[in-house]
Design an enzyme around this catalytic site. Structure first.
Site, PDB file in Angstrom:
ATOM      1  N   THR A  80      20.439   2.873   8.521  1.00 51.48           N
ATOM      2  CA  THR A  80      21.839   2.636   8.887  1.00 51.48           C
ATOM      3  C   THR A  80      21.969   1.151   9.239  1.00 51.48           C
ATOM      4  O   THR A  80      20.996   0.400   9.137  1.00 51.48           O
ATOM      5  CB  THR A  80      22.253   3.491  10.107  1.00 51.48           C
ATOM      6  OG1 THR A  80      21.424   3.107  11.215  1.00 51.48           O
ATOM      7  CG2 THR A  80      22.100   4.974   9.843  1.00 51.48           C
ATOM      8  N   SER A 121       0.830  -1.214   0.000  1.00 54.50           N
ATOM      9  CA  SER A 121       0.000   0.000   0.000  1.00 54.50           C
ATOM     10  C   SER A 121       0.861   1.260   0.000  1.00 54.50           C
ATOM     11  O   SER A 121       0.496   2.264  -0.623  1.00 54.50           O
ATOM     12  CB  SER A 121      -0.989   0.000   1.160  1.00 54.50           C
ATOM     13  OG  SER A 121      -0.327   0.182   2.386  1.00 54.50           O
ATOM     14  N   LEU A 134      18.861  -5.826   5.975  1.00 54.85           N
ATOM     15  CA  LEU A 134      19.909  -5.693   4.957  1.00 54.85           C
ATOM     16  C   LEU A 134      21.293  -5.860   5.570  1.00 54.85           C
ATOM     17  O   LEU A 134      21.522  -5.482   6.722  1.00 54.85           O
ATOM     18  CB  LEU A 134      19.803  -4.317   4.291  1.00 54.85           C
ATOM     19  CG  LEU A 134      18.498  -4.060   3.519  1.00 54.85           C
ATOM     20  CD1 LEU A 134      18.361  -2.576   3.185  1.00 54.85           C
ATOM     21  CD2 LEU A 134      18.450  -4.902   2.246  1.00 54.85           C
ATOM     22  N   LEU A 150      19.052  -1.542  13.305  1.00 50.42           N
ATOM     23  CA  LEU A 150      17.636  -1.711  12.965  1.00 50.42           C
ATOM     24  C   LEU A 150      16.783  -0.531  13.446  1.00 50.42           C
ATOM     25  O   LEU A 150      16.840  -0.147  14.618  1.00 50.42           O
ATOM     26  CB  LEU A 150      17.110  -3.011  13.608  1.00 50.42           C
ATOM     27  CG  LEU A 150      15.656  -3.358  13.273  1.00 50.42           C
ATOM     28  CD1 LEU A 150      15.519  -3.765  11.824  1.00 50.42           C
ATOM     29  CD2 LEU A 150      15.137  -4.451  14.186  1.00 50.42           C
ATOM     30  N   MET A 172      10.592  -7.205   4.450  1.00 46.48           N
ATOM     31  CA  MET A 172      10.745  -7.907   5.729  1.00 46.48           C
ATOM     32  C   MET A 172      12.089  -8.624   5.868  1.00 46.48           C
ATOM     33  O   MET A 172      12.148  -9.707   6.439  1.00 46.48           O
ATOM     34  CB  MET A 172       9.597  -8.904   5.916  1.00 46.48           C
ATOM     35  CG  MET A 172       8.224  -8.256   5.964  1.00 46.48           C
ATOM     36  SD  MET A 172       8.084  -7.019   7.266  1.00 46.48           S
ATOM     37  CE  MET A 172       7.996  -8.072   8.697  1.00 46.48           C
ATOM     38  N   HIS A 230       8.520   3.177   9.309  1.00 46.82           N
ATOM     39  CA  HIS A 230       8.259   2.305  10.452  1.00 46.82           C
ATOM     40  C   HIS A 230       7.005   2.810  11.165  1.00 46.82           C
ATOM     41  O   HIS A 230       6.860   4.012  11.381  1.00 46.82           O
ATOM     42  CB  HIS A 230       9.465   2.325  11.404  1.00 46.82           C
ATOM     43  CG  HIS A 230       9.324   1.383  12.552  1.00 46.82           C
ATOM     44  ND1 HIS A 230       9.490   0.020  12.405  1.00 46.82           N
ATOM     45  CD2 HIS A 230       8.998   1.598  13.844  1.00 46.82           C
ATOM     46  CE1 HIS A 230       9.277  -0.558  13.580  1.00 46.82           C
ATOM     47  NE2 HIS A 230       8.976   0.368  14.465  1.00 46.82           N
ATOM     48  N   GLU A 277       0.911   7.036   6.910  1.00 43.09           N
ATOM     49  CA  GLU A 277       2.103   6.557   6.191  1.00 43.09           C
ATOM     50  C   GLU A 277       2.001   6.948   4.719  1.00 43.09           C
ATOM     51  O   GLU A 277       2.978   7.339   4.080  1.00 43.09           O
ATOM     52  CB  GLU A 277       2.235   5.037   6.313  1.00 43.09           C
ATOM     53  CG  GLU A 277       2.548   4.561   7.723  1.00 43.09           C
ATOM     54  CD  GLU A 277       2.765   3.060   7.784  1.00 43.09           C
ATOM     55  OE1 GLU A 277       3.255   2.461   6.822  1.00 43.09           O
ATOM     56  OE2 GLU A 277       2.423   2.457   8.822  1.00 43.09           O
ATOM     57  N   ASN A 298      13.374   4.112   4.925  1.00 39.02           N
ATOM     58  CA  ASN A 298      12.439   3.108   5.430  1.00 39.02           C
ATOM     59  C   ASN A 298      11.281   3.816   6.122  1.00 39.02           C
ATOM     60  O   ASN A 298      11.430   4.951   6.585  1.00 39.02           O
ATOM     61  CB  ASN A 298      13.166   2.206   6.444  1.00 39.02           C
ATOM     62  CG  ASN A 298      12.274   1.115   6.990  1.00 39.02           C
ATOM     63  OD1 ASN A 298      11.512   0.477   6.256  1.00 39.02           O
ATOM     64  ND2 ASN A 298      12.324   0.896   8.299  1.00 39.02           N
TER      65      ASN A 298
HETATM   66  C1  GRF Z   1       3.723  -0.663   6.967  1.00 34.09           C
HETATM   67  O1  GRF Z   1       2.990  -0.659   8.158  1.00 34.09           O
HETATM   68  C2  GRF Z   1       5.099  -0.097   7.202  1.00 34.09           C
HETATM   69  O2  GRF Z   1       5.130   0.883   8.181  1.00 34.09           O
HETATM   70  C3  GRF Z   1       5.877  -1.302   7.655  1.00 34.09           C
HETATM   71  O3  GRF Z   1       5.363  -2.372   6.892  1.00 34.09           O
HETATM   72  C4  GRF Z   1       4.034  -2.081   6.490  1.00 34.09           C
HETATM   73  C5  GRF Z   1       3.997  -2.203   5.006  1.00 34.09           C
HETATM   74  O4  GRF Z   1       2.692  -2.082   4.493  1.00 34.09           O
HETATM   75  N1  GRF Z   1       7.291  -1.103   7.489  1.00 34.09           N
HETATM   76  P1  GRF Z   1       2.468  -2.004   2.933  1.00 34.09           P
HETATM   77  O5  GRF Z   1       3.075  -3.253   2.321  1.00 34.09           O
HETATM   78  O6  GRF Z   1       3.118  -0.761   2.428  1.00 34.09           O
HETATM   79  O7  GRF Z   1       0.984  -1.971   2.734  1.00 34.09           O
END
Ligand code: GRF
Length: 215
Positions: free
Chosen positions: A141, A13, A93, A144, A90, A109, A174, A107
């Site tokens: 970096t 998403s 790196l 994590l 997931m 989070h 996000e 990234n």
């Molecule tokens: C999101 O909640 C993001 O913050 C985390 O993983 C999820 C990814 O969701 N790192 P999507 O695949 O972008 O829908």
């Protein structure tokens, strides 16, 4: 023109929000040149193809972390990628990968970092009983969920929230702050000084200042 690669593992998403922001011209001066996934069934791969973007499944099977990352690195180098965007990728790196793309990996989070690093950030926030959580876009970096913070969103935690309802509220923001952070980078507005980001907000609307108040 910034050449962006997005690394995903699933739903995609955030990827979709970024592709849409590039398509609409909100993120100008940039192109998503490739989407890589370590999972074949990632919905994000189909989303990328729908936008006409090259979408590759890169299997990790039987490869060490270093071998996998060097395979990813070659794919990115072949495409002359400037910025690597992690969107629900997931895997952790390797140091060599992070070093190669120093200050060029971002990234997102789902918490207000440095609180609630790692997995199940929304559950951690509920368990801690905080009144506010949110999301953070940061440079990557070797450590994590650390690295200079570019943009954050603040989201209230409501009575009766479940992990799902809080996650959903955070995810909506996000989809605003990830395109915003990438836009800021592509416009050359983000500088890293002493492990902190300095953002030039000049000329941007108030709406952005509300998300990330300017001192
Ligand atoms: C999101 O909640 C993001 O913050 C985390 O993983 C999820 C990814 O969701 N790192 P999507 O695949 O972008 O829908």
């Amino acid at each position: 023109m910034y050449r962006i690669a997005v690394l995903i593992s699933g739903r995609g998403s955030n990827l979709e929000a970024i592709l849409q922001a590039v398509k609409s011209g909100y993120i100008g001066n940039a192109e998503v040149v490739v989407v890589l996934s370590n999972r074949e069934d990632a919905r994000g791969l189909r989303i990328a193809k729908g936008y006409g973007v090259e979408a590759l499944y890169v299997p990790a099977y039987a490869l060490s972390k270093e071998e996998y990352d060097s395979k990813m690195l070659s794919l990115l180098e072949e495409r002359d990628v400037d910025l690597v965007v992690l969107a629900g990728f997931m895997r952790i790196l390797s140091d060599a990968f992070v070093d190669h793309f120093k200050d060029r990996i971002v990234n997102i989070h789902p918490s207000l970092l440095p609180s609630f690093k790692g997995l199940h950030a929304q559950r951690q926030a509920l368990e801690a009983g905080v009144r506010f959580s949110g999301a953070t876009v940061h440079f990557v970096t070797e450590k994590l969920d650390e690295g200079p913070i570019i943009v954050q969103s603040v989201v209230p935690v409501l009575e009766g929230d479940s992990e799902e309802s809080l996650s959903e509220r955070i995810l909506k923001t996000e989809h605003i702050i990830y395109p915003l952070a990438i836009k800021l980078i592509c416009e050359g507005r983000v500088k890293i000084e002493d492990n902190r980001c300095r953002v030039d907000w000049k000329g941007l609307s108030e709406e952005f200042h509300a998300i990330n108040p300017v001192p």
